[in-house]
Design a protein around this motif. Structure first.
Motif, PDB file in Angstrom:
ATOM      1  N   PHE A   1      48.658  43.527  31.341  1.00  0.00           N
ATOM      2  CA  PHE A   1      47.321  44.028  31.038  1.00  0.00           C
ATOM      3  C   PHE A   1      47.396  45.384  30.358  1.00  0.00           C
ATOM      4  CE2 PHE A   1      43.461  46.291  32.351  1.00  0.00           C
ATOM      5  CZ  PHE A   1      42.503  45.423  31.869  1.00  0.00           C
TER       6      PHE A   1
ATOM      7  N   SER B   1      54.720  52.890  27.112  1.00  0.00           N
ATOM      8  CA  SER B   1      53.921  52.005  27.942  1.00  0.00           C
ATOM      9  C   SER B   1      54.783  51.457  29.051  1.00  0.00           C
ATOM     10  CB  SER B   1      53.352  50.879  27.110  1.00  0.00           C
ATOM     11  OG  SER B   1      54.345  49.911  26.920  1.00  0.00           O
ATOM     12  N   ALA B   2      54.113  51.145  30.093  1.00  0.00           N
ATOM     13  CA  ALA B   2      54.835  50.651  31.252  1.00  0.00           C
ATOM     14  C   ALA B   2      55.635  49.423  30.888  1.00  0.00           C
ATOM     15  CB  ALA B   2      53.853  50.310  32.351  1.00  0.00           C
ATOM     16  N   LEU B   3      55.098  48.668  29.992  1.00  0.00           N
ATOM     17  CA  LEU B   3      55.753  47.430  29.653  1.00  0.00           C
ATOM     18  C   LEU B   3      57.104  47.679  29.050  1.00  0.00           C
ATOM     19  CD1 LEU B   3      54.816  44.459  29.651  1.00  0.00           C
ATOM     20  CD2 LEU B   3      55.225  44.722  27.249  1.00  0.00           C
TER      21      LEU B   3
ATOM     22  N   ASN C   1      45.776  39.542  19.927  1.00  0.00           N
ATOM     23  CA  ASN C   1      44.852  40.243  20.814  1.00  0.00           C
ATOM     24  C   ASN C   1      43.411  40.180  20.360  1.00  0.00           C
ATOM     25  OD1 ASN C   1      46.905  41.020  22.491  1.00  0.00           O
ATOM     26  ND2 ASN C   1      47.352  42.791  21.233  1.00  0.00           N
TER      27      ASN C   1
ATOM     28  N   TRP D   1      41.450  39.473  23.537  1.00  0.00           N
ATOM     29  CA  TRP D   1      41.436  40.626  24.413  1.00  0.00           C
ATOM     30  C   TRP D   1      40.605  41.734  23.840  1.00  0.00           C
ATOM     31  CZ3 TRP D   1      41.847  41.610  29.123  1.00  0.00           C
ATOM     32  CH2 TRP D   1      42.622  40.797  29.928  1.00  0.00           C
TER      33      TRP D   1
ATOM     34  N   SER E   1      38.421  43.468  26.481  1.00  0.00           N
ATOM     35  CA  SER E   1      38.675  44.826  26.960  1.00  0.00           C
ATOM     36  C   SER E   1      37.760  45.830  26.296  1.00  0.00           C
ATOM     37  CB  SER E   1      40.127  45.208  26.699  1.00  0.00           C
ATOM     38  OG  SER E   1      40.355  45.258  25.315  1.00  0.00           O
TER      39      SER E   1
ATOM     40  N   HIS F   1      49.829  46.577  28.767  1.00  0.00           N
ATOM     41  CA  HIS F   1      50.404  46.394  27.443  1.00  0.00           C
ATOM     42  C   HIS F   1      49.328  46.035  26.431  1.00  0.00           C
ATOM     43  CE1 HIS F   1      53.454  45.424  24.552  1.00  0.00           C
ATOM     44  NE2 HIS F   1      52.930  44.241  24.366  1.00  0.00           N
ATOM     45  N   VAL F   2      48.495  45.111  26.824  1.00  0.00           N
ATOM     46  CA  VAL F   2      47.416  44.702  25.924  1.00  0.00           C
ATOM     47  C   VAL F   2      46.469  45.870  25.666  1.00  0.00           C
ATOM     48  CG1 VAL F   2      45.387  43.269  25.774  1.00  0.00           C
ATOM     49  CG2 VAL F   2      47.515  42.292  26.536  1.00  0.00           C
ATOM     50  N   ILE F   3      46.133  46.549  26.746  1.00  0.00           N
ATOM     51  CA  ILE F   3      45.174  47.644  26.624  1.00  0.00           C
ATOM     52  C   ILE F   3      45.712  48.731  25.699  1.00  0.00           C
ATOM     53  CG2 ILE F   3      44.166  49.537  27.911  1.00  0.00           C
ATOM     54  CD1 ILE F   3      42.681  47.042  28.348  1.00  0.00           C
TER      55      ILE F   3
END
Lengths: 971, 189
Positions: free
Chosen positions: B171, A951-953, A372, A375, A379, B173-175
Motif C-alpha cells: 500500500f 520507501s519501505a518497500l 496505478n 489506485w 487513494s 509503495h502504491v501511495i
C-alpha cells in the motif's frame, strides 16, 4: 490463488511470511496494538514458547561472535555510540537486529541522509521489533495457548525497552523527530518519551558534565525558538480560512492554483522589500523630491500609461541618480543598483531551482505513469473536502471515472493504420495551425511596435493623445493573450487526445509558445529599436512594461468575466447541455506565469514594479475566489494536481525566469546605458561599474585580494571553463548512478514477484499436505506425537523436493515417502530455488513443529524463519549458539560446522536416520552456499544504494535481495 | 471554568507540540473545538471521551465517507466504540496535518481502509472502500461485475507478491507513487 480461498486461517501466517516481512508484520502489530486487550491479539501471541527476555538473558553467545555483531551494528545504526549499557540489552539488541539485516544494511548505506534519516532509521527499528514480535508468535491456534499474558507483556515491555534505549542514544532533535514519527497514539508516545527521559536523566546523573548541560539547554531553547517560529508562520498565514473553504468545496487541484498565486505573492513581496530597501529608500532619504520638469503635471492617465509624471519618479530606472550619496555613510547608488538587481536575480534563481528540484523529486521520480490507474482513483479521496454537495459530486465523478477506466480497459483495441494516420493528420494540422497563429501574433506585434515607434517622440511633454496611443501595443498584446488561448482550447476539443494528460500538455505547450514568442518580439524591439532611439530608453522600456502589467491585470479580470461568468450564464441559461464550467487551472496558472515574467523583465527597468505586482495578485486572489465560487463547479476529473504543480514551477523557471534573466543580463553586459538619466549614465555598459569599483579598491591597501579575485576568477575564461567541465563530469557520474539504481529497482521488483510465486507455491504444497494429514492423525495417540509426526512428515516431503532439485539421494528419500504424500511430477521443472528454500525451511521447522500446534505447523513453514531459528536457539543454545547470525550470513564456517553437528545430533534424536542424513546433505549444501556467499557481503553494502524515495518497500526489496543472494549463489 | 487556552497547561502544550505534527495554534484551536463538543458536566472532568456521534458533528468530518473509520482508527477506547479523548483527537489532526510525513499518513490511511482490521486489504476491504467512494446506495453502486473487474485491476497493479491481498508495504509503495496523496490526505480545522 489458493491463499485467498483459504481466507482467515491462512492469511496471518501468510503475511508474516518472508517476503516483505519487515513491513508486513509491522502493519500487523500496528493494527493489533491498539486493542491489546483483544482476544484475538492474545491468540496471536499464543503459541511461541520463547519470549525475547529468555533470549536476552542468555549471555553466553560466544564472545567472538558478539564482537562481530557489534562491528556490524555500530556502523549502520549510528546509535550504539553509547553502548555501555547492560550486557543483557546489548544482546537483546543484537538479537533483534539480526532479523532485519536489510534494515541495517540500508541504514548503513544512507548514513548521509539528512533530517529524515533518524526517523526512517527509527521506523525501521520499530518495525523490526514489531516484526519480531509477530513472527515469534505466529497465528496461534487458540487451543494451544501455552503462553500467559505475563509473557506477552514481558515481551512487549522488552521491545519497548529496546526502543527506548535506541531513542536515548539519539540526539535530542533526532529523538523528537523519531518519536513523532512513531505510528502510535499520543498516550503511547508520551509513555515512551517519559521512559526515554527517565533513562537519560539517570544516565546523565552519572556522567554529568557542564558542557552537556549547556548544550542541552541551548538545543532546548533552539527548539522552543523553532516552535514559536512555526507558530508565527502559522499566524501570518494569509487567507487560511478562504483557502480551507476553497479546498473544502473544489478539492486540491483547484486549490493548487491559489497556493501558487499565494506563493507568487510572497515572492513579489520579497522582491519589493529588497528593491525598495536597498535602492529606493536610500535615494529617498538623501533626495526626497523627484526632479520633475515644471511643465509636467499629474493628469490621471498616468495610472494606465505609466508615462508623463511617473517618468521622473523613482518608479523607473531614470529616476535614480548616479552619485555616491553622502550622508553619515557613503552610499554608492551605482553599486547598490547593480548588486541589488544581480543578487535578487540570483536568489530568485536559487529559490526556483530548489523548489523545482524538490517538487520533481517528490512528484516525478517516484511516480510511475504506466500503472496505478485504479489506485490513483482510490487513494485520491480528498479528505479536505467538507462541503456536503461537493462530496456528493465527487462521489459521482469518481464513479464515472471508475466506470470509464473499466470500460477503457475492457475495450482497449489496437487502432488500425488508417485510424492512426488520421489521428496523426489531425494532430499535425492543429499543431501547424496553432504554430501559425503564434507566428502571426508575433509578427503583428512587431509591425505594431514599428508603427508605435514612428509615432512616438522623445519629447518630455506628451499630449494626451500621444500618451493614449502608447496604450495600443499593450492592449493588443493582452487581447491576444486572452483570445488566442480560447482558440487553443477549441482546437483541443477536436483533437481527441487519448489521455487527459496529453491534452493538457498540448494546451500548456501551445500557450507557453504563444506568450513567450510575443514577449520575445517585444524584447527584441526594446533592445534594438528603443535602445537606440530614445535618450532615456530604460525608462521607456520600464513604461512599456508597466503598461503591459496593468493591461494584463485588466484583461485578467475580463478573462474571469468572459471565461467563467459568461460560460456559466451560457451553460445554465442558454445551452444547458454545456453545463456549469469548471475552473481551468492550467489556463489560469499560465496567466500567472506570464504576469510574473513581465515583473522579472521589468525589475531592471522599473525597480518598483513588484509593488504593482503585489497589488495585482492581491486583488486577483479575491476576484478569482469570487468568480470560482459563483460560476464554477468542482472539476470532474481528479488529475494529478501535484504533477501539474511541478510542471508549472518548471515552466516558471525554464522559459520564463531564464528568459527574463538573459534579457536583463544582455542589457547589463552589452547595451550602452542612456547618457542623460539613470545610475549608469556615462558608462559603456552596466557591468563596467564593477570594473570601476575594483579599480577604486585597488588603491586601498588590504583589499588586494578582491582585485586579484576579480582579475583571475571573474574575468578569466579558464575559470569558467574548468567549472563547467567539473559540473559536466559530476552530472555524468550522477546520471550513471541513477541508471544503475534504476536497473537495481527493476531487479528487486522482479525478485519480489519471484518471492511471491515461491510463496504461493509453498502454500499450495502445504495445503495439499494438510489435506492428506487427517487420516494420519487417527493413528497418533497423543497430540504431541501428532505434531511430531506432522513435522517429520512435512519434513520428508520437503526433503523429497530438495532432492529432486539437486538430483541426489533420490531413492533413499523415495523410500521414506511412505505417508503417500503426493509429490507433483513436475516438481523437478520448477525452480531449484523454491525447493531448496522449502527444504531449508522444513529442516528448520522440524524443530518448531515439535513444539508448536499441529494446525499451525504448516503455515509456519512459510513463516519468517527467524521464528524457527529463535526456537532452535532456545532448544540448543548450549551447543548451537551460532544459529542466529547464520541468518544474516555473516557466520563463519566454524559456526556452521558447530551447528551442523548440533543438528545432526538433533536429527538423530528426533527423526529417522534417513531424514537426518538428508538433512545433513542439506545443511552441508547450505554451508557451502554460505561460505561462497561471504565474499559477496563485502561489496553488498555498496550495491545497496539509498533509493531516493526510501520507501519501505525498497527496504523490503533490499531484504529480499540479500536473502536471495544467499540462495541464488548457493544452489 | 476558565478559558480554553488556560485549560491546557504550558507544559502540556509543549509536550503535545513535541509529540505531534501540530503547531501551538493548531493545538489550541483543536482544544477549543474539542471543548465545544463537550457537555457542561463533561467539561469539568479530565480526559473525557466524546462519543463518535458527537465527533461526527464537526463539519470537517461530517460529510467524509470514511468518518466512522477515522474515528474507529484513532480511538483508544477499550470498548472500541470510536469515542475520542482529546489526545486521540490530536492524534487524528496530527496525522491529517500538513506536516505529517508520508509514512504516517499512509500508515493511517491503510488502517482506515482496512475495514475488518485484519492487517491487510483484502477483497472485502477493497469492495467497501470502492463503495465508500462511489456512494452506498443501490443505484450508485458499481455492478458486481464492474466491482470484480476493478478489484482485479487494483490487485494486479498493487499486489506485488501476488498473495491476493494488499498489505501495508504494498500500500505504501502504491501511495508513494501517487504524489497527490499527501496533499489530499489532509483535514484542517
Amino acid at each position: 490463488m489458493t491463499s485467498y480461498s483459504n481466507g482467515a486461517f491462512f492469511n496471518p501466517a501468510y503475511h508474516d511470511s518472508e517476503t516483505l516481512e519487515i513491513d508486513r508484520s509491522s502493519s500487523k502489530t500496528h493494527h493489533t496494538n491498539p486493542y491489546a486487550g483483544d482476544d484475538r491479539a492474545v491468540a496471536h501471541y499464543s503459541t511461541g514458547p520463547t519470549s525475547s527476555d529468555d533470549v536476552a538473558g542468555r549471555v553466553p553467545w560466544g564472545g567472538w561472535q558478539e564482537e562481530s555483531w557489534k562491528g556490524r551494528e555500530s556502523i549502520p545504526m549510528g546509535l550504539m555510540s553509547t553502548r555501555p549499557g547492560s550486557p543483557s540489552w546489548q544482546h537483546d539488541l543484537n538479537h533483534s537486529t539480526f532479523q532485519i539485516p536489510p534494515g541495517s544494511q540500508y541504514d548503513r548505506s544512507t548514513s548521509v541522509r539528512l533530517p529524515s534519516a533518524p526517523s526512517g532509521n527509527m521506523t525501521m527499528r520499530w518495525r523490526g521489533i514489531t516484526m519480531r514480535r509477530m513472527s515469534m508468535f505466529p497465528n496461534g491456534n487458540p487451543t494451544h495457548i501455552a503462553f500467559t499474558e505475563d509473557a506477552i507483556r514481558n515481551e512487549m515491555e522488552n521491545e519497548e525497552q529496546n526502543l527506548v534505549k535506541e531513542l536515548v542514544a539519539l540526539s535530542t532533535r533526532d529523538r523528537i523527530l523519531a518519536i513523532r514519527d512513531l505510528p502510535m497514539s499520543v498516550d503511547e508516545k508520551k509513555h515512551i518519551r517519559s521512559q526515554v527521559l527517565a533513562f537519560k536523566s539517570s544516565k546523565q546523573s552519572r556522567q554529568f558534565t557542564c558542557f552537556a548541560d549547556c548544550s542541552e539547554n541551548v538545543s532546548l531553547s533552539f527548539r522552543r525558538c523553532g516552535y514559536s517560529l512555526r507558530s508565527a508562520r502559522q499566524t501570518l498565514e494569509l487567507w487560511h480560512g478562504i483557502m480551507k473553504e476553497i479546498g473544502g468545496t473544489f478539492g486540491t487541484s483547484v486549490l493548487s492554483y491559489f497556493v501558487f498565486l499565494k506563493w507568487l505573492l510572497m515572492f513579489n513581496i520579497f522582491s519589493f522589500l529588497v528593491n525598495f530597501g536597498f535602492i529606493t529608500i536610500p535615494l529617498l532619504v538623501f533626495d526626497p523630491s523627484p526632479n520633475i520638469p515644471p511643465n509636467v503635471s499629474f493628469r490621471g492617465l498616468e495610472i494606465l500609461t505609466g508615462a508623463g509624471y511617473f517618468q521622473y519618479t523613482v518608479m523607473y530606472y531614470g529616476g535614480y541618480s548616479n552619485e555616491t550619496l553622502k550622508g553619515p555613510v557613503e552610499y554608492n547608488m551605482q553599486l547598490a543598483y547593480f548588486f541589488t538587481i544581480a543578487i535578487y536575480m540570483v536568489l530568485c534563481g536559487i529559490a526556483l531551482i530548489f523548489s523545482m528540484a524538490s517538487s520533481f523529486k517528490k512528484n516525478y521520480v517516484l511516480a510511475d505513469p504506466s500503472s496505478n490507474k485504479a489506485w490513483q482513483l482510490l487513494s485520491s479521496w480528498d479528505f479536505s473536502i467538507t462541503n456536503e454537495k461537493a462530496v456528493r459530486q465527487r462521489k459521482n465523478n469518481l464513479r464515472v471515472q471508475l466506470k470509464e477506466s473499466l470500460s477503457e480497459k475492457a475495450q482497449r483495441e489496437l487502432l488500425t493504420l488508417s485510424e492512426k494516420l488520421k489521428h496523426f493528420g489531425v494532430y499535425l494540422g492543429f499543431w501547424l495551425l496553432s504554430t501559425g497563429l503564434t507566428v502571426g501574433c508575433g509578427a503583428s506585434i512587431y509591425y505594431l511596435c514599428q508603427y508605435e515607434q514612428q509615432q512616438a517622440t522623445d519629447a518630455a511633454n506628451w499630449s494626451l493623445l500621444q500618451e493614449a496611443q502608447t496604450l495600443l501595443v499593450p492592449f493588443v498584446v493582452s487581447l491576444m493573450n486572452l483570445v488566442v488561448p480560447l482558440f487553443y482550447s477549441l482546437f483541443n476539443k477536436f483533437e481527441h487526445y487519448s489521455s487527459h494528460r496529453r491534452q493538457i500538455y498540448a494546451l500548456v505547450v501551445r500557450n507557453v509558445l504563444l506568450k513567450m514568442s510575443i514577449l520575445a518580439v517585444l524584447c527584441y524591439y526594446w533592445m534594438n529599436v528603443v535602445a537606440k532611439k530614445f535618450s532615456c530608453w530604460e525608462s521607456m522600456v520600464g513604461q512599456a512594461l508597466y503598461r503591459l502589467v496593468i493591461f494584463d491585470f485588466l484583461f485578467l479580470m475580463l478573462g474571469s468575466f468572459f471565461g467563467e461568468f459568461l460560460s456559466n450564464v451560457i451553460g445554465t441559461r442558454l445551452l444547458p447541455r454545456l453545463g456549469v464550467p469548471e475552473f481551468d487551472v492550467a489556463r489560469n496558472v499560465l496567466e500567472l506565469i506570464y504576469a510574473q515574467t513581465l515583473a522579472w523583465i521589468g525589475i531592471y527597468f522599473s525597480p518598483l514594479l513588484p509593488a504593482i505586482q503585489i497589488f495585482k495578485l492581491f486583488i486577483l486572489f479575491y476576484i478569482k475566489k469570487v468568480s470560482l465560487t459563483r460560476n464554477c463547479q468542482p472539476p470532474r476529473r481528479s488529475g494529478r494536481a501535484a504533477q501539474m504543480q511541478t510542471i508549472f514551477i518548471a515552466l516558471l523557471f525554464l522559459p520564463c525566469f531564464v528568459g527574463a534573466l538573459s534579457m536583463v543580463a544582455y542589457t547589463a553586459w552589452i547595451l550602452t546605458p542612456s547618457e542623460q538619466c539613470g545610475p549608469f549614465r556615462g558608462l559603456n555598459n552596466t557591468f563596467s561599474v564593477v570594473g570601476v569599483w575594483i579599480d577604486d579598491l585597488g588603491g586601498i591597501p588590504g583589499s588586494q585580494w578582491v582585485v586579484w579575485i576579480y582579475q583571475n576568477v571573474i574575468k578569466s575564461e579558464i575559470f569558467y571553463f574548468l567549472i563547467s567541465l567539473i559540473i559536466i563530469v559530476i552530472i555524468y557520474i550522477f546520471w550513471q548512478v541513477t541508471q544503475g539504481r534504476k536497473q537495481l529497482i527493476v531487479l528487486l521488483r522482479q525478485q519480489i514477484v519471484n518471492e511471491g510465486k515461491d510463496k504461493s507455491f509453498l502454500l499450495d504444497k502445504l495445503q495439499s499436505l494438510q489435506k492428506c494429514q487427517p487420516d494420519k492423525k487417527s493413528k497418533q495417540k497423543t497430540q504431541k506425537k501428532d505434531e511430531h509426526s506432522l513435522g517429520g512428515q512435512s519434513n520428508s516431503n520437503a526433503m523429497v523436493q530438495a532432492l529432486l532439485a539437486r538430483q541426489q539421494l533420490e531413492e533413499e528419500e523415495e523410500g521414506r515417502d511412505t505417508g503417500g504424500v503426493p509429490v507433483p511430477s513436475d516438481i523437478s521443472t520448477s525452480s531449484a530455488l523454491i525447493q531448496a528454500m522449502l527444504a531449508r525451511q522444513r529442516a528448520y521447522d522440524q524443530d518448531g513443529d515439535e513444539r508448536l500446534s499441529s494446525s499451525s505447523a504448516l503455515s509456519q513453514a512459510v513463516q519468517a524463519r527467524q521464528m524457527a531459528e529463535g526456537q532452535e536457539t532456545d532448544e540448543y543454545y548450549s551447543t548451537d549458539f551460532s544459529e542466529n547470525p547464520i541468518n544474516t550470513s555473516s557466520a563463519v564456517a566454524q559456526a556452521m560446522q558447530a551447528r551442523q553437528r548440533a543438528e545432526e545430533e538433533d536429527g538423530a534424536d528426533d527423526l529417522p536416520s534417513s531424514v537426518s542424513s538428508v538433512m545433513m546433505q542439506v545443511m552441508q549444501a547450505r554451508q557451502i552456499a554460505e561460505e561462497e556467499d561471504r565474499p559477496q557481503w563485502v561489496p553488498a553494502p555498496t550495491q545497496n544504494p539509498s533509493p531516493a524515495g526510501s520507501s519501505a518497500l525498497i527496504q523490503a526489496m533490499l531484504a529480499r535481495q540479500q536473502a536471495q543472494n544467499e540462495y541464488d549463489d548457493g544452489y | 471554568m476558565g478559558t480554553t487556552a488556560s485549560q491546557l497547561g504550558k507544559d502540556l502544550l509543549s509536550e503535545y507540540q513535541e509529540l505531534t505534527f501540530l503547531t501551538k495554534q493548531e493545538i489550541l484551536l483543536a482544544h477549543k473545538r474539542f471543548t465545544e463538543l463537550l457537555t457542561k458536566d463533561e467539561k469539568e472532568l479530565q480526559n473525557t471521551r466524546v462519543p463518535t456521534e458527537r465527533i461526527l458533528t464537526l463539519p470537517e468530518l461530517k460529510s467524509n465517507p470514511f468518518r466512522k473509520r477515522i474515528c474507529h482508527v484513532f480511538s483508544t477506547s477499550e470498548q472500541k466504540d470510536g469515542s475520542l479523548t482529546f489526545e486521540d483527537f490530536l492524534d487524528l489532526l496530527s496525522a491529517f496535518s500538513d506536516s505529517a510525513t508520508l509514512e504516517i499518513k499512509s500508515h493511517y490511511a491503510f488502517r482506515i481502509f482496512d475495514f475488518d482490521d485484519d492487517g491487510t486489504l483484502d477483497r472485502g476491504d477493497l469492495e467497501k472502500l470502492v463503495n465508500c467512494l462511489t456512494g452506498e446506495t443501490d443505484e450508485t453502486r458499481l455492478t458486481r461485475d464492474e466491482m470484480r473487474q476493478l478489484i482485479d485491476n487494483i490487485l494486479e497493479e498493487s499486489d506485488i507478491d501476488k498473495d491476493g491481498t494488499v498489505n501495508l508495504s504494498e500500500f505504501q509503495h502504491v501511495i508513494s507513487r501517487s504524489p497527490d496523496f499527501v496533499s489530499s490526505f489532509k483535514i484542517v480545522l
